[in-house]
Scaffold this motif. Structure first.
Motif, PDB file in Angstrom:
ATOM      1  N   ARG A   1       0.642  -1.274   0.263  1.00  0.00           N
ATOM      2  CA  ARG A   1      -0.128   0.096  -0.081  1.00  0.00           C
ATOM      3  C   ARG A   1       0.791   1.349  -0.223  1.00  0.00           C
ATOM      4  NH1 ARG A   1      -4.879  -0.169   2.600  1.00  0.00           N
ATOM      5  NH2 ARG A   1      -5.197   1.054   1.627  1.00  0.00           N
ATOM      6  N   ILE A   2       1.816   1.030   0.302  1.00  0.00           N
ATOM      7  CA  ILE A   2       2.617   2.091   0.187  1.00  0.00           C
ATOM      8  C   ILE A   2       4.321   1.677  -0.725  1.00  0.00           C
ATOM      9  CG2 ILE A   2       4.804   4.354   1.922  1.00  0.00           C
ATOM     10  CD1 ILE A   2       2.864   4.150   4.434  1.00  0.00           C
ATOM     11  N   GLY A   3       5.087   2.805  -1.568  1.00  0.00           N
ATOM     12  CA  GLY A   3       6.207   2.336  -2.030  1.00  0.00           C
ATOM     13  C   GLY A   3       6.493   3.914  -2.087  1.00  0.00           C
ATOM     14  N   LEU A   4       7.736   4.101  -2.185  1.00  0.00           N
ATOM     15  CA  LEU A   4       8.306   4.876  -2.274  1.00  0.00           C
ATOM     16  C   LEU A   4       8.796   5.346  -3.756  1.00  0.00           C
ATOM     17  CD1 LEU A   4      11.274   7.130  -1.020  1.00  0.00           C
ATOM     18  CD2 LEU A   4      12.520   5.080  -1.485  1.00  0.00           C
ATOM     19  N   GLY A   5       8.387   7.171  -4.184  1.00  0.00           N
ATOM     20  CA  GLY A   5       9.044   7.160  -5.203  1.00  0.00           C
ATOM     21  C   GLY A   5       9.975   7.585  -5.825  1.00  0.00           C
ATOM     22  N   MET A   6      10.750   7.243  -6.946  1.00  0.00           N
ATOM     23  CA  MET A   6      12.220   7.315  -7.623  1.00  0.00           C
ATOM     24  C   MET A   6      11.885   8.798  -8.219  1.00  0.00           C
ATOM     25  SD  MET A   6      13.606   5.418  -5.055  1.00  0.00           S
ATOM     26  CE  MET A   6      15.222   5.601  -5.783  1.00  0.00           C
ATOM     27  N   TRP A   7      11.463   9.076  -8.386  1.00  0.00           N
ATOM     28  CA  TRP A   7      11.358  10.357  -9.150  1.00  0.00           C
ATOM     29  C   TRP A   7      11.803  11.210  -8.822  1.00  0.00           C
ATOM     30  CZ3 TRP A   7       7.006  14.757  -9.945  1.00  0.00           C
ATOM     31  CH2 TRP A   7       7.595  15.425 -10.615  1.00  0.00           C
ATOM     32  N   LYS A   8      12.413  12.300  -9.304  1.00  0.00           N
ATOM     33  CA  LYS A   8      14.105  13.003  -8.714  1.00  0.00           C
ATOM     34  C   LYS A   8      14.447  12.180  -7.401  1.00  0.00           C
ATOM     35  CE  LYS A   8      11.694  17.358  -8.303  1.00  0.00           C
ATOM     36  NZ  LYS A   8      10.401  18.218  -7.720  1.00  0.00           N
ATOM     37  N   VAL A   9      15.163  11.217  -8.142  1.00  0.00           N
ATOM     38  CA  VAL A   9      15.926  11.335  -6.770  1.00  0.00           C
ATOM     39  C   VAL A   9      17.199  11.394  -7.343  1.00  0.00           C
ATOM     40  CG1 VAL A   9      16.773   9.420  -5.021  1.00  0.00           C
ATOM     41  CG2 VAL A   9      14.093   9.869  -5.729  1.00  0.00           C
ATOM     42  N   ASP A  10      18.608  12.167  -7.228  1.00  0.00           N
ATOM     43  CA  ASP A  10      19.312  12.170  -7.704  1.00  0.00           C
ATOM     44  C   ASP A  10      20.302  10.534  -7.480  1.00  0.00           C
ATOM     45  OD1 ASP A  10      22.543  12.782  -7.599  1.00  0.00           O
ATOM     46  OD2 ASP A  10      21.378  14.667  -8.743  1.00  0.00           O
ATOM     47  N   ASP A  11      20.915  10.557  -8.576  1.00  0.00           N
ATOM     48  CA  ASP A  11      21.778   9.120  -9.273  1.00  0.00           C
ATOM     49  C   ASP A  11      22.504   9.272  -7.666  1.00  0.00           C
ATOM     50  OD1 ASP A  11      20.796   8.199 -11.357  1.00  0.00           O
ATOM     51  OD2 ASP A  11      22.772   8.607 -12.204  1.00  0.00           O
ATOM     52  N   THR A  12      23.004  10.030  -7.217  1.00  0.00           N
ATOM     53  CA  THR A  12      24.331  10.252  -6.413  1.00  0.00           C
ATOM     54  C   THR A  12      23.597   9.294  -4.433  1.00  0.00           C
ATOM     55  OG1 THR A  12      23.897  12.149  -5.711  1.00  0.00           O
ATOM     56  CG2 THR A  12      25.717  11.327  -7.126  1.00  0.00           C
ATOM     57  N   ARG A  13      22.189   9.681  -4.886  1.00  0.00           N
ATOM     58  CA  ARG A  13      21.566   9.402  -3.534  1.00  0.00           C
ATOM     59  C   ARG A  13      20.992   7.597  -3.591  1.00  0.00           C
ATOM     60  NH1 ARG A  13      19.738   7.695   1.144  1.00  0.00           N
ATOM     61  NH2 ARG A  13      18.940   9.116   2.634  1.00  0.00           N
ATOM     62  N   CYS A  14      20.668   7.241  -4.998  1.00  0.00           N
ATOM     63  CA  CYS A  14      19.718   6.071  -4.947  1.00  0.00           C
ATOM     64  C   CYS A  14      19.886   4.378  -4.134  1.00  0.00           C
ATOM     65  CB  CYS A  14      19.586   6.231  -6.509  1.00  0.00           C
ATOM     66  SG  CYS A  14      18.960   7.152  -7.557  1.00  0.00           S
ATOM     67  N   GLU A  15      21.262   4.829  -4.054  1.00  0.00           N
ATOM     68  CA  GLU A  15      22.056   2.990  -4.069  1.00  0.00           C
ATOM     69  C   GLU A  15      21.704   3.174  -2.178  1.00  0.00           C
ATOM     70  OE1 GLU A  15      26.315   0.358  -4.255  1.00  0.00           O
ATOM     71  OE2 GLU A  15      25.965   2.288  -5.178  1.00  0.00           O
ATOM     72  N   SER A  16      22.239   4.584  -1.536  1.00  0.00           N
ATOM     73  CA  SER A  16      22.340   4.307   0.398  1.00  0.00           C
ATOM     74  C   SER A  16      20.917   4.365   0.432  1.00  0.00           C
ATOM     75  CB  SER A  16      23.195   5.444   0.660  1.00  0.00           C
ATOM     76  OG  SER A  16      22.427   6.207  -0.086  1.00  0.00           O
ATOM     77  N   LEU A  17      19.513   5.296  -0.262  1.00  0.00           N
ATOM     78  CA  LEU A  17      18.724   5.530  -0.586  1.00  0.00           C
ATOM     79  C   LEU A  17      17.706   4.079  -0.250  1.00  0.00           C
ATOM     80  CD1 LEU A  17      15.659   7.395   0.219  1.00  0.00           C
ATOM     81  CD2 LEU A  17      15.810   8.044  -1.367  1.00  0.00           C
TER      82      LEU A  17
END
Length: 336
Positions: free
Chosen positions: A25-41
């Protein structure tokens, strides 16, 4: 699991789809997440309890997300079967011969063998841009042209959908669906689809309630996912909304938040969940990750739900009929 139980990381509330798959029911939207933050996020989100990640070719960060997914899978903190990964078919790949290549590129970037859900991103077909020319291709056919613009292509949705169905048969995706469709397009699609769309993803928040669309989806066993569930926040930096457009400062929302000792954002997201949609809020902030998922140990009353729904302004922030002309020199309405 009921909606007023606090979830453990492996027990998020879900929506059961027609094939019995369970959409968190809840997901994390990845729009506008910078490449450098994606892996740790991705790692932080999995630790916080997220299992649903909403991705897209057009976001330009699927390779970085893929590195994050492989990291958590290798660590053993989560299994592939526990994850729900969504991606989306971009507008330039609507022709039948390009659909499989598009999903295979997303799978390669995400380092996955299959997607849980693959969505047609917009009911807008653009002329093909070769993967070797530019990826992701974006909206403009030739950004270096004297007057860069979109170049529309004449591709029926039926052609695109038939190719999407082939992805299910091939085992590349488990579920298929659409984004940014209204009831007329959905009704037409249902008339010929051999595989019924499992999910409709659309903008929805208290300023854009879309009750009739939600009711139509429920009538036809189509799950509805609300993107931008907090409204204007994601659009201020894009000059598509003003800071004062936020629903979070509405007195009605603030009063209800005070009553429940919750943030205004939690109240708005709880409203989205309680009305029956999945939601995919975006944040790159570790504290907000936990705040955005901490929604299951309180419940809004019917009167509170109605009061929030009463804020409806039919206000759409993500409207191709506006931003395509402003940003891409092309008038391209889809909702009128």
């Amino acid at each position: 699991m009921t909606d007023n139980q606090q979830p453990t990381p492996n027990m998020l509330p879900t929506i059961r789809l027609a094939n019995n798959d369970q959409l968190p029911r809840i997901g994390l939207g990845m729009w506008k997440v910078d490449d450098t933050r994606c892996e740790s996020l991705v790692a932080e989100a999995v630790e916080a309890g997220y299992r649903h990640f909403d991705c897209a070719c057009d976001y330009g960060n699927e390779a970085a997300i893929g590195r994050g997914l492989q990291s958590v899978l290798r660590s053993g903190s989560v299994s592939r079967e526990e994850l729900w990964i969504t991606s989306k078919l971009w507008n330039t790949y609507h022709r039948r011969e390009h659909v499989r290549s598009a999903v295979e590129r997303s799978l390669a970037d995400l380092q996955l063998d299959y997607l849980d859900l693959y969505l047609v991103h917009f009911p807008i077909a653009l002329q093909f841009v070769d993967f070797d020319v530019r990826y992701p291709p974006g909206w403009l056919h030739d950004p270096d042209a004297a007057t860069p613009a979109m170049q529309l292509d004449r591709v029926p949705i039926a052609e695109t959908w038939a190719a999407m169905e082939e992805l299910v048969t091939a085992g590349l995706v488990r579920n298929i669906g659409v984004c940014n469709f209204g009831t007329s397009l959905l009704r037409d699609l249902l008339n010929y689809a051999n595989v019924t769309p499992a999910v409709l993803q659309v903008e929805s928040h208290p300023y854009l309630v879309q009750d009739k669309l939600l009711r139509f989806c429920q009538q036809h066993d189509i799950a509805m996912t609300a993107f931008s569930p907090l409204g204007a926040l994601s659009y201020v930096s894009l000059n598509m909304a003003e800071p004062g457009d936020t629903v979070l400062s509405e007195p009605t929302v603030v009063e209800i938040a005070d009553r429940h000792a919750r943030t205004a954002a939690q109240i708005v997201m709880r409203w989205g969940l309680q009305r029956g949609t999945a939601i995919i809020p975006k944040t790159a902030n570790r504290d907000r990750l936990r705040e955005n998922i901490d929604l299951f140990d309180f419940e809004l009353s019917d009167a509170e739900m109605q009061a929030i729904s009463g804020l409806d302004q039919h206000r759409r922030f993500n409207d191709p009929g506006v931003f395509c002309e402003q940003a891409f020199n092309t008038f391209c309405p889809i909702y009128e």
